[in-house]
Write a protein that holds these residues in place. Structure first.
Motif, mmCIF file in Angstrom:
data_model
loop_
_atom_site.group_PDB
_atom_site.id
_atom_site.type_symbol
_atom_site.label_atom_id
_atom_site.label_comp_id
_atom_site.label_asym_id
_atom_site.label_seq_id
_atom_site.Cartn_x
_atom_site.Cartn_y
_atom_site.Cartn_z
ATOM 1 N N THR A 1 48.639 -18.255 25.399
ATOM 2 C CA THR A 1 48.036 -19.340 24.612
ATOM 3 C C THR A 1 46.512 -19.336 24.723
ATOM 4 N N LEU A 2 45.953 -18.245 25.248
ATOM 5 C CA LEU A 2 44.517 -18.182 25.543
ATOM 6 C C LEU A 2 43.642 -18.526 24.339
ATOM 7 N N TYR A 3 43.972 -17.969 23.179
ATOM 8 C CA TYR A 3 43.091 -18.122 22.023
ATOM 9 C C TYR A 3 43.280 -19.449 21.299
ATOM 10 N N LEU A 4 44.148 -20.285 21.815
ATOM 11 C CA LEU A 4 44.217 -21.669 21.348
ATOM 12 C C LEU A 4 43.514 -22.584 22.340
ATOM 13 N N SER A 5 43.944 -22.545 23.596
ATOM 14 C CA SER A 5 43.409 -23.474 24.593
ATOM 15 C C SER A 5 41.921 -23.267 24.847
ATOM 16 N N ASP A 6 41.435 -22.020 24.696
ATOM 17 C CA ASP A 6 40.032 -21.748 25.003
ATOM 18 C C ASP A 6 39.140 -21.709 23.768
ATOM 19 N N ALA B 1 54.862 -20.901 21.884
ATOM 20 C CA ALA B 1 54.364 -20.799 23.260
ATOM 21 C C ALA B 1 53.480 -21.987 23.606
ATOM 22 N N PHE B 2 52.603 -22.352 22.663
ATOM 23 C CA PHE B 2 51.724 -23.488 22.943
ATOM 24 C C PHE B 2 52.522 -24.788 23.022
ATOM 25 N N ALA B 3 53.511 -24.920 22.153
ATOM 26 C CA ALA B 3 54.350 -26.123 22.198
ATOM 27 C C ALA B 3 55.070 -26.238 23.535
ATOM 28 N N ASP B 4 55.358 -25.089 24.144
ATOM 29 C CA ASP B 4 56.090 -25.082 25.409
ATOM 30 C C ASP B 4 55.192 -25.321 26.617
ATOM 31 N N HIS B 5 54.013 -24.659 26.648
ATOM 32 C CA HIS B 5 53.205 -24.756 27.868
ATOM 33 C C HIS B 5 51.692 -24.706 27.623
ATOM 34 N N GLY B 6 51.267 -24.857 26.387
ATOM 35 C CA GLY B 6 49.836 -24.844 26.109
ATOM 36 C C GLY B 6 49.133 -26.079 26.655
ATOM 37 N N GLU B 7 47.846 -25.930 26.942
ATOM 38 C CA GLU B 7 47.063 -27.039 27.487
ATOM 39 C C GLU B 7 45.811 -27.275 26.659
ATOM 40 N N ASP C 1 37.024 -30.018 24.628
ATOM 41 C CA ASP C 1 36.227 -29.052 23.883
ATOM 42 C C ASP C 1 35.883 -27.876 24.805
ATOM 43 N N THR C 2 36.383 -26.680 24.445
ATOM 44 C CA THR C 2 36.128 -25.505 25.273
ATOM 45 C C THR C 2 35.166 -24.529 24.589
ATOM 46 N N VAL C 3 34.417 -25.020 23.601
ATOM 47 C CA VAL C 3 33.513 -24.155 22.837
ATOM 48 C C VAL C 3 32.063 -24.646 22.875
ATOM 49 N N THR C 4 31.855 -25.912 22.556
ATOM 50 C CA THR C 4 30.501 -26.451 22.494
ATOM 51 C C THR C 4 29.778 -26.292 23.830
ATOM 52 N N GLY C 5 28.543 -25.805 23.771
ATOM 53 C CA GLY C 5 27.750 -25.662 24.981
ATOM 54 C C GLY C 5 27.989 -24.379 25.752
ATOM 55 N N THR C 6 28.757 -23.450 25.164
ATOM 56 C CA THR C 6 29.076 -22.208 25.878
ATOM 57 C C THR C 6 28.240 -21.026 25.389
ATOM 58 N N GLU C 7 27.226 -21.272 24.586
ATOM 59 C CA GLU C 7 26.478 -20.181 23.966
ATOM 60 C C GLU C 7 25.833 -19.258 25.005
ATOM 61 N N MET D 1 56.963 -35.372 16.954
ATOM 62 C CA MET D 1 55.952 -34.336 17.111
ATOM 63 C C MET D 1 55.887 -33.863 18.566
ATOM 64 N N ASN D 2 55.626 -32.577 18.746
ATOM 65 C CA ASN D 2 55.445 -32.024 20.071
ATOM 66 C C ASN D 2 54.119 -32.524 20.653
ATOM 67 N N ALA D 3 54.149 -33.006 21.894
ATOM 68 C CA ALA D 3 52.965 -33.634 22.484
ATOM 69 C C ALA D 3 51.809 -32.641 22.637
ATOM 70 N N ARG D 4 52.111 -31.396 22.969
ATOM 71 C CA ARG D 4 51.048 -30.408 23.169
ATOM 72 C C ARG D 4 50.376 -30.047 21.847
ATOM 73 N N LEU D 5 51.196 -29.862 20.822
ATOM 74 C CA LEU D 5 50.636 -29.562 19.506
ATOM 75 C C LEU D 5 49.888 -30.769 18.952
ATOM 76 N N GLN D 6 50.396 -31.962 19.233
ATOM 77 C CA GLN D 6 49.714 -33.169 18.793
ATOM 78 C C GLN D 6 48.347 -33.298 19.466
ATOM 79 N N ALA D 7 48.275 -32.924 20.732
ATOM 80 C CA ALA D 7 46.997 -32.983 21.456
ATOM 81 C C ALA D 7 45.989 -32.015 20.837
ATOM 82 N N LEU D 8 46.477 -30.862 20.405
ATOM 83 C CA LEU D 8 45.604 -29.880 19.754
ATOM 84 C C LEU D 8 45.079 -30.444 18.434
#
Length: 362
Positions: free
Chosen positions: A274-279, A296-302, A306-312, A1-8
């Motif tokens: 990869t903005l709409y995945l990482s964020d 793209a995310f598999a190559d360089h996504g981060e 959690d980049t959503v909770t608490g951002t209201e 498995m790709n480490a970046r995709l696995q992290a997601l």
């Protein structure tokens, strides 16, 4: 498995591929993406099928057979697309079993010509559900005003639904209400609520495309509207599915209707691809991606947590600042829904023409 995709995936995001073709199925490409790239679902639409049919010779045999049977264009489309989706459901079935039905899902859309017709939408949903005959199918129904009662009626019948084309927060709340109402009706009829699943597809990149086109090139608000809208949608989701109303249904086996981030291929070269995945990383959500974005995310996504909770609060501030700049939220999302329906109609017309040509050549 790709480490970046696995992290997601480890962060609780389900990765669904926004594409399907008979070539992917026959070549083993889809199975490979499931085995090696953390893909746990598939979404389709008329545009995807039109492209697959226009570029794929693997449909020729079935087209010829259908022509010999005297099938018209509508029946040919129905048979070709449901065959692909049925096979994709079989590829994803082990994922469905391993996740207790949460993932391993494949979506197919009702004819967009029925988007403004409640009864026709329900009838088509039932027809597709019966033809594919797989428990891991999702029927895609647009979140038009006429679609809301169709969503509730379809859920009430025990059919799992992917609600698509959601832009407005107010409409999203109506979608969640329709889902809960459908579950309440299903419970009243004695159905097993644990077998009914749903996702709500909230569109992202089209919001930025529309808003950024109205902003000066040096505006600090560029590239922020889509994320802000999605994050406010997640706050609404957390509220609704943390309510007593849902708790009562959950005691009967009901599942939450997961937010699905759609239209996540970045359209502007000025934004990270990869903005709409990482964020938009938050547990219990789905992100459906084109293969290019997946790669793209598999190559360089981060994954930065959690980049959503608490951002209201900050997300609402973005919407407020846009209003101050003369960009009205209600007008933008109404325009996007209208354009989205037109794009669905145009894509369906393209699919009809592609299949018509294939029948002529068979």
């Amino acid at each position: 498995m790709n480490a970046r995709l696995q992290a997601l995936s480890d962060a609780g995001v389900s990765i669904w591929l926004d594409d399907l073709s008979r070539e992917r199925l026959a070549s083993g490409n889809l199975a490979a993406l499931v085995a090696e790239s953390n893909v746990v679902g598939v979404t389709t639409n008329p545009t995807i099928f039109a492209a697959a049919l226009a570029n794929g010779e693997r449909y020729a045999e079935q087209v010829a057979q259908l022509k010999a049977e005297g099938a018209d264009v509508d029946r040919t489309i129905f048979e070709l697309t449901t065959t692909d989706v049925q096979q994709a459901c079989d590829v994803l079935r082990p994922v469905y079993d391993a996740t207790d039905g949460v993932d391993g899902r494949v979506s197919i859309e009702v004819d967009p010509g029925a988007a403004r017709d409640t009864d026709a939408t329900v009838e088509l949903a039932q027809k597709l559900w019966a033809r594919v005959d797989r428990p891991n199918l999702l029927i895609k129904i647009p979140a038009t005003e006429e679609g809301l009662p169709a969503i509730a009626a379809t859920i009430a019948r025990g059919i799992s639904v992917n609600v698509t084309l959601i832009f407005a927060l107010e409409r999203y709340r109506a979608v969640m209400d329709a889902y809960l109402y459908g579950l309440e009706q299903a419970a009243a009829e004695g159905r097993d609520l644990s077998t009914i699943h749903s996702v709500a597809s909230f569109f992202i990149s089209r919001v930025d495309s529309e808003v950024d086109g109205r902003l000066p090139e040096d505006s600090p608000l560029r590239g922020k509207a889509g994320l802000a809208n999605a994050r406010l949608a997640y706050a609404a989701y957390a509220e609704v599915f943390g309510s007593e109303r849902f708790a009562t249904l959950a005691q009967k086996g009901a599942r939450p209707q997961r937010p699905l981030w759609a239209s996540t291929g970045v359209k502007s070269p000025d934004l990270p691809d990869t903005l709409y995945l990482s964020d938009l990383v938050v547990a219990g959500t789905v992100n459906t991606v084109p293969e290019k974005t997946l790669q793209a995310f598999a190559d360089h996504g981060e994954v930065r947590g959690d980049t959503v909770t608490g951002t209201e609060a900050e997300s609402q501030q973005v919407i407020d600042q846009l209003a101050e700049a003369g960009i009205g939220y209600d007008e933008v999302v109404k325009k996007l829904e209208d354009e989205g329906l037109q794009k669905f109609d145009d894509s369906w017309a393209e699919l009809v023409q592609t299949v018509s040509d294939a029948l002529d050549e068979a």
